[in-house]
Design an enzyme around this catalytic site. Structure first.
Site, PDB file in Angstrom:
ATOM      1  NE  ARG A 138      -4.031  13.547  -4.734  1.00  0.00           N
ATOM      2  CZ  ARG A 138      -3.027  12.736  -5.109  1.00  0.00           C
ATOM      3  NH1 ARG A 138      -1.804  12.956  -4.688  1.00  0.00           N
ATOM      4  NH2 ARG A 138      -3.237  11.731  -5.935  1.00  0.00           N
ATOM      5  CE1 TYR A 164      -1.872  15.471   0.455  1.00  0.00           C
ATOM      6  CE2 TYR A 164      -1.475  13.193   1.103  1.00  0.00           C
ATOM      7  CZ  TYR A 164      -1.230  14.263   0.266  1.00  0.00           C
ATOM      8  OH  TYR A 164      -0.330  14.125  -0.783  1.00  0.00           O
ATOM      9  CG  HIS A 166       4.339  10.502  -3.061  1.00  0.00           C
ATOM     10  ND1 HIS A 166       4.057  11.416  -4.041  1.00  0.00           N
ATOM     11  CD2 HIS A 166       3.520  10.794  -2.030  1.00  0.00           C
ATOM     12  CE1 HIS A 166       3.102  12.238  -3.615  1.00  0.00           C
ATOM     13  NE2 HIS A 166       2.760  11.872  -2.390  1.00  0.00           N
ATOM     14  CE1 TYR A 222       3.621  12.214   1.818  1.00  0.00           C
ATOM     15  CE2 TYR A 222       1.729  13.643   2.116  1.00  0.00           C
ATOM     16  CZ  TYR A 222       2.379  12.639   1.425  1.00  0.00           C
ATOM     17  OH  TYR A 222       1.770  12.062   0.346  1.00  0.00           O
ATOM     18  CG  HIS A 229      -1.159   9.350  -2.586  1.00  0.00           C
ATOM     19  ND1 HIS A 229      -2.079  10.160  -1.977  1.00  0.00           N
ATOM     20  CD2 HIS A 229       0.007  10.040  -2.581  1.00  0.00           C
ATOM     21  CE1 HIS A 229      -1.507  11.303  -1.623  1.00  0.00           C
ATOM     22  NE2 HIS A 229      -0.237  11.254  -1.973  1.00  0.00           N
TER      23      HIS A 229
HETATM   24 FE   LIG Z   1       1.126  12.738  -1.357  1.00  0.00          FE
END
Ligand SMILES: [Fe+2]
Length: 210
Positions: free
Chosen positions: A143, A135, A148, A96, A146
């Site tokens: 995870r 990640y 958000h 991110y 995905h």
């Molecule tokens: Fe996330």
């Protein structure tokens, strides 16, 4: 009897957006999920529907390009116009653009990472992006890919959730996704439609009236 028939009809009319069983009288509100620590904090002007390009840059985002075709509806399946669809995600390397993300995944300056798009009069919205990378959040937990979402509209309960991709082995062992029951998981996993050059994933957001 009449009601049952109406429901079947309704399900047929709104397919393929229907996520719950045809026998249900109302659609399941989109299940909530944690916002996570990476809601964007770095100001950026470019929050349009194309996350693969950043204004003023020639290069495009690295990764597998895809489109998400979504729809915001109420529990009766009626379209909700002008909902704010706020979405953010990791880049193809699972990173991110956020100061709290100190993982080793590469940053991609050509990836927009964040968009806020309105739903149209028929409730639909769409955006172009790259598939987010998985990640690691713990030694034994990665995870699955995905995106958000935070979706809001006056008169409805704001929903913060996460959209997943079908057929991802990490879905089956994800500690967040597994907290939800089967029906909820189905609602949170998008559907790959058709066989287009750019894959299209369909996703429905169901808002509950306040
Ligand atoms: Fe996330």
């Amino acid at each position: 009897m009449k009601t049952a028939r109406r429901n079947v009809l309704k399900a047929g009319l709104t397919a393929p957006f229907v996520v719950s069983a045809a026998s249900a009288s109302e659609l399941l509100p989109t299940p909530p999920e944690v916002e996570g620590p990476f809601y964007p904090t770095i100001a950026q002007k470019d929050k349009d529907f194309d996350l693969t390009r950043v204004q003023g840059q020639q290069s495009t985002a690295s990764g597998e390009v895809l489109e998400v075709h979504g729809k915001v509806v109420d529990q009766q399946g009626n379209p909700i116009e002008d909902a704010s669809v706020d979405l953010w995600q990791a880049n193809t390397y699972g990173r991110y653009r956020h100061p709290a993300d100190t993982s080793e995944g590469k940053l991609d300056q050509a990836f927009q990472g964040w968009a806020i798009v309105p739903s149209a009069s028929d409730g639909t919205f769409r955006f172009k992006t790259v598939k987010p990378g998985a990640y690691k959040v713990a030694k034994d937990w990665s995870r699955p890919p995905h995106i958000h979402f935070k979706v809001s509209k006056r008169g409805y309960r704001e929903i913060t959730t996460q959209m997943y991709f079908p057929d991802e082995p990490l879905n089956d062992i994800d500690r967040l996704l597994l907290r939800h029951n089967k029906e909820a998981r189905r609602a949170m996993i998008s559907t790959l439609v058709g066989n287009t050059a750019i894959p299209i994933y369909r996703y429905q957001v169901v808002l509950e009236r306040v």
